[in-house]
Design an enzyme around this catalytic site. Structure first.
Site, PDB file in Angstrom:
ATOM      1  N   THR A 147       4.417   1.137  -0.079  1.00 15.69           N
ATOM      2  CA  THR A 147       5.631   1.645  -0.722  1.00 15.69           C
ATOM      3  C   THR A 147       5.502   3.132  -1.038  1.00 15.69           C
ATOM      4  OG1 THR A 147       5.885  -0.512  -1.738  1.00 15.69           O
ATOM      5  CG2 THR A 147       7.128   1.275  -2.727  1.00 15.69           C
ATOM      6  N   GLY A 186      -1.754  -1.103  -6.989  1.00 17.31           N
ATOM      7  CA  GLY A 186      -2.727  -1.360  -8.053  1.00 17.31           C
ATOM      8  C   GLY A 186      -4.089  -0.799  -7.671  1.00 17.31           C
ATOM      9  N   GLU A 429       5.905  -6.561  -3.957  1.00 15.30           N
ATOM     10  CA  GLU A 429       5.871  -7.241  -2.650  1.00 15.30           C
ATOM     11  C   GLU A 429       7.271  -7.602  -2.153  1.00 15.30           C
ATOM     12  OE1 GLU A 429       2.568  -6.076  -2.293  1.00 15.30           O
ATOM     13  OE2 GLU A 429       3.421  -7.169  -0.628  1.00 15.30           O
TER      14      GLU A 429
END
Lengths: 472, 192
Positions: A147, A186, A429
């Site tokens: 992303t 993350g 996601e």
């Protein structure tokens, strides 16, 4: 034990252990799970001197790193003792056990949930031999960046470029604009020193679409960001503030040709691009993670509904009949309405998750044999199932919180933190609406095939059976 | 087809709803294209309905797999557990039928009487499941360390645990917080 709760247990009409065994997949699995939980919890990693909710953002991250490292050390020890593979990583770090230890999420989650699986799924045999051992041993810490600040689920729109330079046999990674900065992964901010980056591949002046590259972000000794790497943390979020989500930009960063993951597509030394048999193969990691998310949702709902149900048996409120004591709130039908659907949802999601997990494994095996027939069906199903289960889970957890009144609003109930985890899953996601529209694209195509008399895959076969499918 | 107020009948009803919604989406896209819209614009204009069609399709999948897999599972369980597991399936399916009653009215031949029967069925299921509620969540077998909740611990010492947690607040470390001397006291004295 609270006497009301004790009475509830005495009137249960079935054998609780039998149901536990059924949910675990057999008595042996229950025993195995309990042993694993006991081993991990006996280490005391979950015990906090100061409750983490009272820590600062920075302290929360530092605590999460400390705990995650303890946990990895433990897993490594268990693997040596028991000679197990990847299962221990998933069993301990994923699901409710991992969430219990790392209340704010783990900065190492993506290392095992996405970095290693992507290497397994998209690296060539030689690349796997080099990288996977290092990743397993935690010699390197990785994450997965797809992303971008200006680009989400629509991966063809990604802006980061990887331009091949045949003279030096290197790729040049570059973020042409601010919107091209990777955003959200993350562990990316201050934890990972390597990252799988999805970027538009250019070779011999031609764009070949998005491909995965493994990029070193930080020096392996000093952990300082390497030249041209712009990396940092994205800031405080609704929940999961220990996961260390980061941003990442490139200023003409050079990486060796061998750092493009080349299981499916290749760039030869002279820059010749060798195409994948299917561009859809790169969707593998996303589908895997979506299937895992469905399983995670079962754990979160089970947790929330256990808290709310036990509380509802203990809590007494109001006096509907004069001269009688306050009833347990679980005796109110409205309370039962809030709780029971949560309990049945856990069972429904668990069986759906198992079903799609088996489909995922079958389709992956078929892919390896070059058969891609059921890939669109799995993709469509994993998209909508991720969207619906996360949305339902958020609703279930919120309903459980409300069923506990003001006490459910306390962080000590663990319901707000649980809500933070599930509602995050509605976004990561693949944002849910975008995913539902991806499924819709498949359904529209399938409906048109149904009207044309084509035999449909099992999960959409009802479209042919049902008369309304041909109404228009 | 006539409405069948059974679990299988409700699942078939959901199939009709999903198929009907997809059919309507296709019809609407085609209608918009005929009126001169591009396919992309027609898709965008239909996208709210498209997400609802996807959700309906997903409901069919979840309801079907839950029902069929439970039917398979209960063949090997004790009669007592079998009864509870089937009650849970019934509850889930009837709950979603009542949640989507508008869709069922729109796409199937369900009647108001059928809906009243479903509502009654749902309420009876809640009452039947009530005595087993705690047993059902105990079966999830979540240790207290994993639940991490003052409200949900196995021993049910809810109020004691809430108080123990309250005492951990850093504000309770001292009887008077410094902000009293720094801000409140001067303010209060100024007012007085």
């Amino acid at each position: 034990v609270n006497p009301d709760l004790q009475r509830e247990r005495e009137k249960c009409s079935f054998n609780i252990t039998e149901l536990t065994n059924l949910l675990d997949g057999g008595p042996q699995m229950t025993e195995e799970r309990r042993r694993r939980e006991a081993t991990v919890l006996n280490e005391g990693i979950h015990i906090e001197e100061v409750p983490s909710e009272y820590l600062s953002h920075k302290e929360k991250y530092e605590l999460a790193v400390k705990k995650a490292c303890h946990l990895f050390k433990l897993i490594r020890r268990l693997q040596e003792e028991e000679n197990t593979g990847m299962e221990n990583f998933r069993a301990i770090l994923g699901g409710s056990l991992g969430a219990a230890i790392l209340q704010d999420g783990s900065p190492l989650t993506l290392h095992y949930v996405m970095f290693i699986p992507t290497l397994m799924g998209q690296a060539s045999v030689e690349q796997q031999a080099y990288w996977i051992g290092r990743a397993f041993n935690l010699d390197i810490i990785g994450t997965y960046a797809q992303t971008e600040l200006g680009h989400g689920t629509f991966i063809r729109g990604l802006e980061t470029t990887a331009t091949y330079d045949p003279k030096t046999k290197e790729f040049v990674l570059h973020s042409p604009t601010l919107t091209a900065y990777k955003w959200w992964p993350g562990g990316l901010a201050h934890t990972a020193n390597y990252c799988i980056v999805m970027a538009q591949l250019y070779s011999n002046g031609q764009c070949h679409g998005i491909h995965p590259f493994i990029v070193q972000l930080r020096d392996e000794e000093t952990h300082m960001p390497l030249p041209g790497i712009k990396v940092g943390e994205i800031g405080a979020k609704l929940g999961m503030n220990g996961t260390n989500n980061g941003f990442l930009g490139f200023e003409h960063v050079r990486i060796p040709r061998e750092h493009m993951l080349m299981k499916n597509c290749q760039v030869l030394e002279d820059g010749t691009y060798v195409k994948s048999p299917s561009s859809k193969l790169t969707y593998g990691t996303m589908m895997f993670v979506r299937v895992v998310i469905v399983k995670d949702m079962c754990n979160y709902i089970a947790k929330a509904v256990t808290i709310a149900t036990r509380y509802s048996a203990v809590r007494r409120q109001s006096q509907p009949k004069p001269d009688e004591p306050e009833p347990q709130i679980i005796d109110y039908l409205t309370q039962q309405h809030k709780l029971m659907v949560g309990i049945s949802t856990v069972h429904a999601f668990q069986l759906s998750a198992e079903w799609i997990w088996n489909l995922y494994n079958n389709v992956t095996a078929e892919l390896d044999a070059g058969d891609m027939e059921r890939l669109p069906e799995l993709h469509a199903l994993s998209c909508c199932l991720k969207a619906v289960t996360t949305a339902d889970a958020a609703e279930c957890v919120e309903r459980c919180r409300l069923s506990c009144g003001g006490h459910g609003y306390m962080l000590a109930s663990n319901l707000p933190v649980t809500y933070g985890h599930v509602t995050a899953a509605c976004t990561y996601e693949g944002e849910n609406t975008v995913l539902l529209l991806q499924t819709a694209r498949y359904l529209v195509k399938t409906w048109q095939q149904a009207t044309g008399g084509t035999v449909l895959p099992p999960t959409v076969a009802y479209l042919s059976r049902v008369g309304a499918g041909r109404r228009s | 087809p006539p409405w069948d107020n059974t679990i299988e009948g409700i699942i078939r009803g959901f199939e009709v709803v999903a198929a009907g919604k997809i059919a309507l989406c296709v019809a609407n896209i085609e209608r918009r294209q005929k009126s001169g819209m591009s396919y992309e614009d027609a898709w965008n204009m239909t996208s709210v309905q498209l997400t609802q069609a996807s959700e309906a399709h997903c409901r069919v999948f979840i309801l079907t797999s839950y029902f069929e897999e439970t039917e398979r599972q209960v063949k090997t369980t004790s009669p007592e557990l079998r009864e509870v597991l089937l009650q849970l399936v019934d509850l889930y399916v009837v709950y979603w039928a009542l949640q989507r009653v508008g869709d069922l009215l729109r796409f199937t031949s369900i009647s108001e009487r059928d809906i009243a029967t479903l509502q009654n069925w749902y309420e009876e299921l809640l009452t039947k499941l009530r005595p087993n509620a705690v047993g059902l969540v105990d079966a999830f077998d979540l240790r207290d360390e994993i639940l991490h909740s003052a409200l949900g611990a196995y021993d049910g010492r809810v109020y004691e645990r809430l108080m123990e947690e309250a005492l951990k607040s850093p504000l309770n470390a001292e009887p008077v917080n410094q902000s009293f001397h720094k801000y409140l006291k001067p303010f209060m004295q100024g007012k007085l």
